[in-house]
Design a protein around this motif. Structure first.
Motif, PDB file in Angstrom:
ATOM      1  N   ASP A   8      38.466  54.329  50.149  1.00  0.00           N
ATOM      2  CA  ASP A   8      39.141  53.462  49.178  1.00  0.00           C
ATOM      3  C   ASP A   8      38.155  52.971  48.120  1.00  0.00           C
ATOM      4  O   ASP A   8      36.970  52.783  48.394  1.00  0.00           O
ATOM      5  N   VAL A   9      38.683  52.801  46.908  1.00  0.00           N
ATOM      6  CA  VAL A   9      37.959  52.146  45.828  1.00  0.00           C
ATOM      7  C   VAL A   9      38.859  51.024  45.337  1.00  0.00           C
ATOM      8  O   VAL A   9      39.907  51.268  44.742  1.00  0.00           O
ATOM      9  N   LYS A  10      38.476  49.803  45.648  1.00  0.00           N
ATOM     10  CA  LYS A  10      39.263  48.640  45.243  1.00  0.00           C
ATOM     11  C   LYS A  10      38.787  48.178  43.867  1.00  0.00           C
ATOM     12  O   LYS A  10      37.614  47.845  43.706  1.00  0.00           O
ATOM     13  N   VAL A  11      39.682  48.178  42.905  1.00  0.00           N
ATOM     14  CA  VAL A  11      39.322  47.787  41.544  1.00  0.00           C
ATOM     15  C   VAL A  11      39.897  46.405  41.248  1.00  0.00           C
ATOM     16  O   VAL A  11      41.099  46.187  41.374  1.00  0.00           O
ATOM     17  N   GLU A  12      39.017  45.491  40.865  1.00  0.00           N
ATOM     18  CA  GLU A  12      39.433  44.136  40.514  1.00  0.00           C
ATOM     19  C   GLU A  12      39.298  43.934  39.009  1.00  0.00           C
ATOM     20  O   GLU A  12      38.185  43.988  38.474  1.00  0.00           O
ATOM     21  N   GLY A  13      40.412  43.721  38.334  1.00  0.00           N
ATOM     22  CA  GLY A  13      40.378  43.408  36.915  1.00  0.00           C
ATOM     23  C   GLY A  13      40.211  41.913  36.716  1.00  0.00           C
ATOM     24  O   GLY A  13      40.967  41.124  37.300  1.00  0.00           O
ATOM     25  N   ILE A  14      39.250  41.512  35.917  1.00  0.00           N
ATOM     26  CA  ILE A  14      38.939  40.089  35.738  1.00  0.00           C
ATOM     27  C   ILE A  14      39.058  39.729  34.262  1.00  0.00           C
ATOM     28  O   ILE A  14      38.358  40.293  33.418  1.00  0.00           O
ATOM     29  N   THR A  15      39.944  38.785  33.953  1.00  0.00           N
ATOM     30  CA  THR A  15      40.192  38.409  32.560  1.00  0.00           C
ATOM     31  C   THR A  15      38.987  37.693  31.954  1.00  0.00           C
ATOM     32  O   THR A  15      38.464  38.095  30.922  1.00  0.00           O
ATOM     33  N   ASP A  16      38.549  36.611  32.595  1.00  0.00           N
ATOM     34  CA  ASP A  16      37.345  35.914  32.130  1.00  0.00           C
ATOM     35  C   ASP A  16      36.158  36.551  32.824  1.00  0.00           C
ATOM     36  O   ASP A  16      35.546  35.955  33.716  1.00  0.00           O
ATOM     37  N   TYR A  17      35.833  37.761  32.411  1.00  0.00           N
ATOM     38  CA  TYR A  17      34.846  38.534  33.158  1.00  0.00           C
ATOM     39  C   TYR A  17      33.494  37.842  33.209  1.00  0.00           C
ATOM     40  O   TYR A  17      32.928  37.643  34.292  1.00  0.00           O
ATOM     41  N   GLU A  18      32.955  37.472  32.064  1.00  0.00           N
ATOM     42  CA  GLU A  18      31.624  36.862  32.041  1.00  0.00           C
ATOM     43  C   GLU A  18      31.574  35.592  32.883  1.00  0.00           C
ATOM     44  O   GLU A  18      30.655  35.387  33.668  1.00  0.00           O
ATOM     45  N   GLY A  19      32.570  34.735  32.704  1.00  0.00           N
ATOM     46  CA  GLY A  19      32.559  33.455  33.397  1.00  0.00           C
ATOM     47  C   GLY A  19      32.733  33.589  34.898  1.00  0.00           C
ATOM     48  O   GLY A  19      31.978  33.003  35.689  1.00  0.00           O
ATOM     49  N   GLU A  20      33.727  34.392  35.321  1.00  0.00           N
ATOM     50  CA  GLU A  20      34.005  34.516  36.753  1.00  0.00           C
ATOM     51  C   GLU A  20      32.911  35.263  37.495  1.00  0.00           C
ATOM     52  O   GLU A  20      32.501  34.862  38.589  1.00  0.00           O
TER      53      GLU A  20
END
Length: 431
Positions: free
Chosen positions: A66-78
């Motif tokens: 498996d490759v779990k992909v997490e999309g993060i809106t506030d990428y830099e901050g989170e």
């Protein structure tokens, strides 16, 4: 203003590894098991594009479960927050606020720079003491996205060659196209204001411009890259050539506005071209209406544009599956077709120029910014943080927009205050 960079600086020592692992040993072997990939491209997660990437990757490596992909809106901050722990995925885009001397504390070295640079471009800024920690997913050129129909309808045929010509063209658009916003700042989302940094080096055709900033107390003046860039931001706002209320801008909506011709111009890297094309098409417009122009400045009659890598993929130094993590990075950059789909330059040295950028590249001389001299890799970041400006944080440009709207500070006063802060930062770090 210093909060962004300080947030990363405070991470030093948060992870147990010293980052001195052997890339050849830790990343060799047969890919298997599962990994987690963090991405800033939430749109490609939501539309299923990453699902297709994962399935193709798993087909190439059957032992990967498996490759779990997490999309993060506030990428830099989170991601910056998550890096206070060891839990920040296996593969991730290296946050822009991680300084070169911190790379080894959070990321696994991918190889020796001298060797990797034979295959990949734009890896120098994620290299420290001869080791490279990231590979860009795509190469961008820096400039201005515009609606070709709006500019043509205003009778403008040639690219503006100076900031004054650019301002005149925007005024012409405002006068001739009722209701069209000549230039959209995307002030509220803030991060697009950082895209103006892409012109540093292009204004004066100087690939050492950023390095040379560390040696002067006054980088903001009428004839420096920083002065021309931030001065143009001030002027375009002060002259009423942007949206009426910048506090109400909306990044996603801005794509549609540009595509339908309700906005004429936005300063963004070439990575934005396909997103604007898609938005134009979705709104009933034409993909052909999306064009790209260089920053309005020439040296000896020639436009210049900075070419460089987008986000660099790196491996979490704490990852328990570095073999599969490295396989994903190599596959993504060599087999996925991502750079082609993004109308970008391939990170590979032997990569081709996409058709959508071919005419731009024909008219513009591309330059690549030089890395900092050995032993001074973190000097710019140190001065930047100590000054309180933090050029990686768009808040300082939001303040320029605020001042231009209100008139509380003149452009020269803005420059004077920035130079004073920069000089103080240089003094604090002993530069």
């Amino acid at each position: 203003m210093a909060s962004t960079a300080v947030g990363v600086l405070a991470l030093v020592g948060a992870c147990s590894s010293d980052g001195a692992g052997d890339a050849d040993e830790s990343q060799s072997g047969e890919p298997s098991g599962e990994i987690t990939v963090l991405t800033w491209r939430t749109d490609l997660v939501e539309d299923g594009t990453f699902d297709e990437y994962v399935e193709t990757f798993k087909a190439a490596y059957p032992e990967v479960t498996d490759v779990k992909v997490e999309g993060i809106t506030d990428y830099e901050g989170e991601v910056r927050t998550r890096m206070n722990t060891s839990n920040y995925g296996d593969v991730l885009a290296i946050p822009g606020s991680v300084t070169p001397d911190q790379l080894g504390q959070f990321f696994e070295p991918l190889g020796e720079f001298d060797e990797m640079s034979q295959e990949y471009r734009w890896i120098a800024d994620k290299t420290y003491e001869g080791l490279s920690y990231g590979i860009p997913v795509v190469g961008n050129v820096q400039g201005i996205v515009y609606n070709t129909a709006v500019w043509a309808d205003a009778g403008i045929e040639d690219f503006p060659t100076t900031p004054d010509e650019f301002l005149d063209d925007l005024q012409t658009i405002k006068d001739s196209a009722d209701g069209v916003v000549p230039l959209y700042t995307n002030y509220k989302d803030a991060w697009p204001l950082s895209q103006w940094d892409g012109a540093r080096g292009a204004v004066t055709a100087n690939p050492d411009y950023v390095n040379e900033m560390t040696g002067t107390d006054a980088p903001w003046s009428e004839d420096t890259d920083s002065g021309v860039i931030d001065g143009l931001i001030y002027d375009v706002v002060a002259q009423g050539l942007t949206e009426a209320d910048p506090t109400t801008t909306n990044w996603e909506e801005s794509k549609r506005l540009l595509g339908t011709g309700e906005v004429a111009t936005m300063v963004l890297g070439s990575w934005a071209i396909p997103q604007m094309q898609d938005a134009a098409e979705a709104a009933g417009g034409s993909r052909e209406d999306i064009g790209y122009m260089p920053f309005p400045a020439q040296v000896d009659g020639t436009f210049h544009a900075v070419a460089g890598g987008d986000y660099n993929l790196g491996i979490n130094v704490n990852s328990e599956n570095k073999v599969t993590a490295r396989a994903w990075i190599d596959w993504f950059n060599n087999e996925s077709g991502f750079s082609e789909s993004q109308v970008g330059l391939s990170p590979r040295v032997d990569g081709e120029v996409p058709e959508a950028l071919a005419s731009f590249v024909d008219e513009v001389e591309l330059i690549t910014m030089n890395p900092a001299p050995e032993g001074k890799e973190s000097l710019f970041a140190d001065i930047d943080t100590a000054s309180g400006i933090v050029t990686t944080d768009p808040k300082y440009r939001q303040q320029i927009v605020d001042d231009a709207r209100s008139g509380d500070r003149t452009k020269q006063q803005v420059f004077d205050d920035l130079n004073e802060a920069w000089a103080s930062g240089r003094a604090d770090v002993g530069a």
